[in-house]
Design a protein around this motif. Structure first.
Motif, mmCIF file in Angstrom:
data_model
loop_
_atom_site.group_PDB
_atom_site.id
_atom_site.type_symbol
_atom_site.label_atom_id
_atom_site.label_comp_id
_atom_site.label_asym_id
_atom_site.label_seq_id
_atom_site.Cartn_x
_atom_site.Cartn_y
_atom_site.Cartn_z
ATOM 1 N N THR A 126 0.842 -1.190 0.000
ATOM 2 C CA THR A 126 0.000 0.000 0.000
ATOM 3 C C THR A 126 0.879 1.242 0.000
ATOM 4 O O THR A 126 1.667 1.456 0.924
ATOM 5 C CB THR A 126 -0.927 0.018 1.223
ATOM 6 N N LEU A 127 0.764 2.044 -1.034
ATOM 7 C CA LEU A 127 1.563 3.249 -1.182
ATOM 8 C C LEU A 127 0.896 4.407 -0.452
ATOM 9 O O LEU A 127 -0.304 4.641 -0.597
ATOM 10 C CB LEU A 127 1.712 3.601 -2.659
ATOM 11 N N THR A 128 1.682 5.131 0.320
ATOM 12 C CA THR A 128 1.168 6.289 1.048
ATOM 13 C C THR A 128 1.730 7.604 0.515
ATOM 14 O O THR A 128 1.279 8.673 0.914
ATOM 15 C CB THR A 128 1.491 6.174 2.546
ATOM 16 N N ALA A 129 2.717 7.532 -0.357
ATOM 17 C CA ALA A 129 3.306 8.727 -0.957
ATOM 18 C C ALA A 129 3.465 8.503 -2.454
ATOM 19 O O ALA A 129 3.628 7.367 -2.911
ATOM 20 C CB ALA A 129 4.661 9.040 -0.325
ATOM 21 N N GLN A 130 3.389 9.579 -3.188
ATOM 22 C CA GLN A 130 3.556 9.504 -4.643
ATOM 23 C C GLN A 130 4.323 10.733 -5.118
ATOM 24 O O GLN A 130 4.336 11.754 -4.436
ATOM 25 C CB GLN A 130 2.194 9.372 -5.339
ATOM 26 N N PRO A 131 5.056 10.584 -6.248
ATOM 27 C CA PRO A 131 5.132 9.401 -7.096
ATOM 28 C C PRO A 131 5.977 8.304 -6.456
ATOM 29 O O PRO A 131 6.697 8.554 -5.485
ATOM 30 C CB PRO A 131 5.790 9.927 -8.369
ATOM 31 N N ALA A 132 5.892 7.108 -7.033
ATOM 32 C CA ALA A 132 6.667 5.977 -6.543
ATOM 33 C C ALA A 132 7.132 5.133 -7.726
ATOM 34 O O ALA A 132 6.508 5.129 -8.784
ATOM 35 C CB ALA A 132 5.839 5.120 -5.590
ATOM 36 N N GLN A 133 8.240 4.461 -7.510
ATOM 37 C CA GLN A 133 8.729 3.493 -8.490
ATOM 38 C C GLN A 133 8.601 2.122 -7.853
ATOM 39 O O GLN A 133 9.202 1.851 -6.810
ATOM 40 C CB GLN A 133 10.187 3.772 -8.855
ATOM 41 N N ALA A 179 -0.113 7.391 -8.067
ATOM 42 C CA ALA A 179 -1.272 7.338 -7.184
ATOM 43 C C ALA A 179 -0.929 6.546 -5.935
ATOM 44 O O ALA A 179 -0.092 5.638 -5.959
ATOM 45 C CB ALA A 179 -2.456 6.699 -7.898
ATOM 46 N N THR A 180 -1.557 6.885 -4.830
ATOM 47 C CA THR A 180 -1.392 6.120 -3.595
ATOM 48 C C THR A 180 -2.426 4.996 -3.552
ATOM 49 O O THR A 180 -3.302 4.895 -4.413
ATOM 50 C CB THR A 180 -1.555 7.027 -2.373
ATOM 51 N N GLY A 181 -2.307 4.150 -2.513
ATOM 52 C CA GLY A 181 -3.253 3.053 -2.337
ATOM 53 C C GLY A 181 -2.631 1.699 -2.593
ATOM 54 O O GLY A 181 -1.416 1.571 -2.786
ATOM 55 N N ALA A 182 -3.457 0.672 -2.588
ATOM 56 C CA ALA A 182 -2.995 -0.705 -2.719
ATOM 57 C C ALA A 182 -2.612 -1.022 -4.161
ATOM 58 O O ALA A 182 -3.332 -0.670 -5.096
ATOM 59 C CB ALA A 182 -4.070 -1.670 -2.250
ATOM 60 N N THR A 183 -1.486 -1.696 -4.314
ATOM 61 C CA THR A 183 -1.012 -2.064 -5.652
ATOM 62 C C THR A 183 -1.642 -3.356 -6.154
ATOM 63 O O THR A 183 -1.690 -3.588 -7.356
ATOM 64 C CB THR A 183 0.505 -2.253 -5.656
#
Length: 203
Positions: A126-133, A179-183
């Motif tokens: 689960t991403l809480t920050a963006q952008p992300a790789q 985007a944040t949230g579950a991958t």
């Protein structure tokens, strides 16, 4: 700032030293290197180069995958060598170097998994920050894996793939997300069933 791949290299060894040689200048100050290794448990203990941090490792039977990372600073060397202190076989690795990563907390979140089939899968994060790789990473020293080409997960780009002569492999594919949230879980595919340990690492 966007996160971008700068360099991707692989390494292979049957000796106690596994050495990566990035493209000159790729390891500039502020960039982040991420390495995945595949080796037998009997090859441990493993000593990384100075400044590299073990994120985590995972074991399936005697088959090990491990992920290390480093924020590059001034005066970086031209090569990075991991040392194996046990009973050696084939040691294999893949390295990705990225720009635009948060250097205070390079790894936002990660997961580790293991499987012994033709669909190596990494548990979603689960991403809480963006952008992300997102880095989908595999490490193996399993019999048969040397001949198993990897097809990357959907919407991922293959960056590095290296196989042993008789055993094992190391693999990196990535995906840039804003985007944040579950991958959700992330799965690649192999030409034939084999044992792999997998990681999903969010920079």
């Amino acid at each position: 700032m966007a996160i971008a791949l700068v360099d991707a290299v692989t390494a292979y060894s049957t000796t106690s030293t596994l050495t990566f040689t990035p493209t000159p200048g790729a390891n500039a100050t502020g960039r982040v290197g991420v390495v995945v290794l595949g080796y037998w448990t009997s090859s441990a203990p493993v000593t990384p180069p100075s400044g590299w941090t073990l994120l985590d490792s995972n074991t399936l039977s005697s088959n090990v995958g491990a992920v290390y990372y480093k924020v590059f600073g001034a005066g970086e060397p031209s090569t990075y060598a991991w040392t194996f202190g046990g009973s050696l076989d084939e040691q294999i690795g893949a390295m990705g170097i990225y720009s635009g990563v948060n250097t205070t907390t390079p790894v936002q979140v990660y997961s580790k998994s293991s499987s012994a089939n033709d669909t190596p899968t990494a548990t979603g994060v689960t991403l809480t920050a963006q952008p992300a790789q997102l880095l989908f990473m595999l490490g193996s020293n399993s019999s048969g894996a040397a001949v198993n080409a990897v097809t990357p997960p959907e919407n991922y780009t293959e960056r590095a793939e290296r196989h042993g002569t008789s055993y094992g492999g190391a693999y990196i594919a990535d995906r840039y997300v804003t985007a944040t949230g579950a991958t959700g879980d992330v799965a690649a595919s192999l030409a034939a069933a084999s044992a792999w340990v997998s990681f999903l690492v969010a920079l």
